[in-house]
Motif scaffolding. Structure first.
Motif, PDB file in Angstrom:
ATOM      1  N   ASN A 191      32.823  10.774 129.341  1.00 48.96           N
ATOM      2  CA  ASN A 191      31.670  10.374 128.908  1.00 48.96           C
ATOM      3  C   ASN A 191      30.724  11.455 128.857  1.00 48.96           C
ATOM      4  N   GLU A 192      30.956  12.306 127.383  1.00 53.07           N
ATOM      5  CA  GLU A 192      30.746  13.934 126.514  1.00 53.07           C
ATOM      6  C   GLU A 192      29.753  13.219 125.668  1.00 53.07           C
ATOM      7  N   GLU A 193      29.641  11.792 125.149  1.00 52.47           N
ATOM      8  CA  GLU A 193      28.750  11.879 123.806  1.00 52.47           C
ATOM      9  C   GLU A 193      28.215  12.499 123.171  1.00 52.47           C
ATOM     10  N   ALA A 194      26.871  12.751 124.492  1.00 50.56           N
ATOM     11  CA  ALA A 194      25.497  13.769 124.191  1.00 50.56           C
ATOM     12  C   ALA A 194      26.175  14.905 123.722  1.00 50.56           C
ATOM     13  N   GLY A 195      26.848  15.453 124.737  1.00 49.41           N
ATOM     14  CA  GLY A 195      27.086  17.267 124.026  1.00 49.41           C
ATOM     15  C   GLY A 195      28.414  17.231 122.798  1.00 49.41           C
ATOM     16  N   LEU A 196      29.128  16.715 122.326  1.00 49.59           N
ATOM     17  CA  LEU A 196      30.464  16.375 121.650  1.00 49.59           C
ATOM     18  C   LEU A 196      30.264  17.357 120.370  1.00 49.59           C
ATOM     19  N   PRO A 197      28.546  16.789 119.360  1.00 45.95           N
ATOM     20  CA  PRO A 197      28.630  17.295 118.211  1.00 45.95           C
ATOM     21  C   PRO A 197      28.585  19.003 118.533  1.00 45.95           C
ATOM     22  N   ALA A 198      27.683  19.019 119.488  1.00 43.01           N
ATOM     23  CA  ALA A 198      27.434  20.863 119.764  1.00 43.01           C
ATOM     24  C   ALA A 198      28.443  21.727 120.232  1.00 43.01           C
ATOM     25  N   LEU A 199      29.884  20.716 120.696  1.00 46.81           N
ATOM     26  CA  LEU A 199      30.711  21.477 121.053  1.00 46.81           C
ATOM     27  C   LEU A 199      31.313  21.509 119.927  1.00 46.81           C
ATOM     28  N   HIS A 236      30.038   6.527 123.839  1.00 45.99           N
ATOM     29  CA  HIS A 236      30.532   6.582 122.552  1.00 45.99           C
ATOM     30  C   HIS A 236      31.483   7.816 122.067  1.00 45.99           C
ATOM     31  N   SER A 237      31.937   8.051 123.581  1.00 46.72           N
ATOM     32  CA  SER A 237      33.084   9.883 122.734  1.00 46.72           C
ATOM     33  C   SER A 237      34.024   9.473 122.248  1.00 46.72           C
ATOM     34  N   ALA A 238      34.812   7.912 122.588  1.00 46.23           N
ATOM     35  CA  ALA A 238      36.482   7.788 121.332  1.00 46.23           C
ATOM     36  C   ALA A 238      35.465   7.518 120.287  1.00 46.23           C
ATOM     37  N   ALA A 239      34.602   6.746 119.999  1.00 53.81           N
ATOM     38  CA  ALA A 239      33.777   7.060 118.527  1.00 53.81           C
ATOM     39  C   ALA A 239      33.906   8.074 117.970  1.00 53.81           C
ATOM     40  N   VAL A 240      32.699   8.746 118.737  1.00 52.94           N
ATOM     41  CA  VAL A 240      32.299  10.722 117.990  1.00 52.94           C
ATOM     42  C   VAL A 240      33.570  11.156 117.202  1.00 52.94           C
ATOM     43  N   LEU A 241      34.644  11.253 118.807  1.00 52.26           N
ATOM     44  CA  LEU A 241      36.357  11.623 118.458  1.00 52.26           C
ATOM     45  C   LEU A 241      37.122  11.018 117.221  1.00 52.26           C
ATOM     46  N   LYS A 242      36.732   9.831 117.351  1.00 55.22           N
ATOM     47  CA  LYS A 242      36.976   9.397 115.686  1.00 55.22           C
ATOM     48  C   LYS A 242      36.916  10.246 113.948  1.00 55.22           C
ATOM     49  N   ASP A 243      35.176  10.544 114.822  1.00 53.38           N
ATOM     50  CA  ASP A 243      34.810  10.758 113.585  1.00 53.38           C
ATOM     51  C   ASP A 243      34.356  12.224 113.097  1.00 53.38           C
ATOM     52  N   VAL A 257      43.132  20.201 110.870  1.00 56.44           N
ATOM     53  CA  VAL A 257      43.208  20.516 112.796  1.00 56.44           C
ATOM     54  C   VAL A 257      42.720  20.015 113.411  1.00 56.44           C
ATOM     55  N   THR A 258      42.249  18.590 113.913  1.00 50.24           N
ATOM     56  CA  THR A 258      42.098  17.085 114.912  1.00 50.24           C
ATOM     57  C   THR A 258      43.623  16.430 114.970  1.00 50.24           C
ATOM     58  N   ARG A 259      43.580  16.195 116.302  1.00 51.24           N
ATOM     59  CA  ARG A 259      44.010  15.643 116.676  1.00 51.24           C
ATOM     60  C   ARG A 259      44.143  14.532 118.334  1.00 51.24           C
ATOM     61  N   VAL A 260      43.323  13.375 118.043  1.00 47.31           N
ATOM     62  CA  VAL A 260      42.702  12.703 119.298  1.00 47.31           C
ATOM     63  C   VAL A 260      43.890  11.872 119.482  1.00 47.31           C
ATOM     64  N   VAL A 261      43.773  11.775 121.406  1.00 46.50           N
ATOM     65  CA  VAL A 261      44.640  10.833 121.818  1.00 46.50           C
ATOM     66  C   VAL A 261      42.959   9.723 122.557  1.00 46.50           C
ATOM     67  N   LEU A 262      43.901   8.348 123.047  1.00 45.63           N
ATOM     68  CA  LEU A 262      42.230   8.097 124.188  1.00 45.63           C
ATOM     69  C   LEU A 262      43.522   7.396 124.670  1.00 45.63           C
ATOM     70  N   PHE A 263      42.982   7.671 125.976  1.00 48.73           N
ATOM     71  CA  PHE A 263      43.829   6.434 127.343  1.00 48.73           C
ATOM     72  C   PHE A 263      42.364   5.473 126.745  1.00 48.73           C
ATOM     73  N   ASN A 264      43.332   4.697 127.805  1.00 47.73           N
ATOM     74  CA  ASN A 264      42.956   3.485 127.728  1.00 47.73           C
ATOM     75  C   ASN A 264      42.040   2.863 128.712  1.00 47.73           C
ATOM     76  N   ALA A 265      42.272   3.722 129.989  1.00 42.81           N
ATOM     77  CA  ALA A 265      41.724   4.247 130.835  1.00 42.81           C
ATOM     78  C   ALA A 265      40.909   5.707 131.727  1.00 42.81           C
ATOM     79  N   ASN A 266      40.549   5.862 133.099  1.00 46.69           N
ATOM     80  CA  ASN A 266      40.126   6.918 132.944  1.00 46.69           C
ATOM     81  C   ASN A 266      41.461   7.310 134.205  1.00 46.69           C
ATOM     82  N   TYR A 267      41.953   8.644 134.202  1.00 50.20           N
ATOM     83  CA  TYR A 267      43.535   9.057 134.839  1.00 50.20           C
ATOM     84  C   TYR A 267      42.655  10.066 135.105  1.00 50.20           C
TER      85      TYR A 267
END
Ligand code: UDP
Ligand code: MG
Length: 328
Positions: free
Chosen positions: A14-22, A49-56, A64-74
């Motif tokens: 749940n970091e959609e708000a901070g990801l662009p700055a990161l 929408h973190s998953a979508a932001v990461l996908k973009d 240089v980017t790889r993304v792993v999407l979990f199905n749930a919160n672990y």
């Protein structure tokens, strides 16, 4: 296949708000290091929408980017393990997604690795968190220091660098709940620490409620020490010993008062007997606990998560299964 020099693993919940700055600070900081790197984001079942932001971001920098999407919160540490299973770099750095760990500090950690250390822990110079967390964290640091062999000045700091060997050992440890900085520490042969800056959260709020912090610290204590179990046996032994002393005292008192038979009767004194038996029982509980503890150590062998999807270029794919079982 030769991998990049550096892999950066970042758990995201749940970091959609901070990801662009990161992204804006992370990539320039890594480019400045002037050696090949990869960034692995693990989306820990975010509900925003973190998953979508990461996908973009993956589409923007697929090299240089790889993304792993979990199905749930672990949980953060399980997410980092999923990243660890996929790293290709020789050195691995973990980082929080909320910019509390400045990406510009990564170079400092790598300099220590260059100096020959295989584990570099960050120590937050000035911690920017709420006061009760700072106090609780200091207390937990001290407790852990006493009952485990793990030496960490700042156990809560996730800005850390590990050698590939350590990361492989962490992955090979089939534990369900774990605390990565501590587990990795047990595999390190030359650990060291450096001071790093700490900033306030860039956006969003902390994902750790008081309850989750307590759970996390339970993982840390029970995962690396059997002391809590042993305390039970020790307390039981103490209670039983005290009741025997009480017997002796009551017996002596009555005998000295000229009542030897009364003294012998003390043996059947219900209160002292109950006292004694409770001691024996607690000792027994502790003993059973010892065996349960050993069984618990043996059976930590379930898949820790299942993966919903992995975003990476075809060329980057590593053979793997869909559950947390690395193929080795
Ligand atoms: N995180 C995660 N899964 C969780 C909780 C947190 O992946 O269940 C990530 C979160 O997105 C962040 C990092 O772990 O990148 C640290 O979390 P947070 O900043 O909330 O912890 P704090 O700084 O308050 O200790
Ligand atoms: Mg944080």
């Amino acid at each position: 296949m030769t991998g990049p020099a550096l892999s950066v693993v970042i758990p995201v919940y749940n970091e959609e708000a901070g990801l662009p700055a990161l992204f804006d600070r992370l990539y320039p900081a890594l480019d400045a290091l002037q050696s090949p790197y990869e960034v692995i984001f693990v989306n820990d079942g975010s509900r925003d929408h973190s998953a979508a932001v990461l996908k973009d971001q993956f589409l923007a920098r697929p090299d240089v980017t790889r993304v792993v999407l979990f199905n749930a919160n672990y949980g953060q540490h399980t997410a980092i393990i999923a990243g660890f299973e996929r790293v290709r770099g020789e050195r691995i750095v973990t980082l929080d997604a909320d910019l509390q760990n400045p990406p510009e500090e990564i170079g400092k950690l790598l300099a220590e690795m260059e100096a020959g250390h295989d584990y570099v822990g960050g120590v937050r110079r000035q911690r920017e968190d709420v006061w009760w967390r700072r106090i609780a964290s200091r207390a937990m640091n001290r407790l852990r220091e006493r009952i485990t062999h793990i030496k960490m000045t700042d156990q809560g700091c996730m800005l850390r660098a590990y050698s590939r060997d350590i990361v492989e050992a962490v992955v090979a440890s089939r534990e369900v709940s774990t605390y990565i900085p501590a587990l990795a520490y047990t595999f390190a042969h030359s650990p060291t620490e450096v001071e790093v800056a700490h900033e306030e959260r860039a956006a969003g709020e902390s994902k750790y409620s008081l309850y989750r912090l307590i759970r996390l610290n339970f993982d840390l204590i029970t995962g690396f020490s059997l002391v809590p179990l042993q305390l039970f046996s020790l307390f039981g032994m103490f209670v039983a010993a005290m009741s025997i002393i009480l017997y002796a005292v009551v017996f002596a008192q009555r005998t000295l008062a000229g009542d030897f038979r009364g003294g012998l009767n003390a043996l059947w004194d219900r209160d002292i007997l109950v006292f004694f038996l409770i001691g024996v029982m607690l000792f027994g509980v502790g003993l059973v606990g010892e065996y349960v503890g050993r069984i618990y150590q043996q059976v930590r062998d379930r898949p820790r998560f299942t993966i919903h999807a992995v975003l990476e270029r075809e060329a980057d794919q590593v053979p793997e299964t869909k559950i947390g079982t690395p193929v080795r």
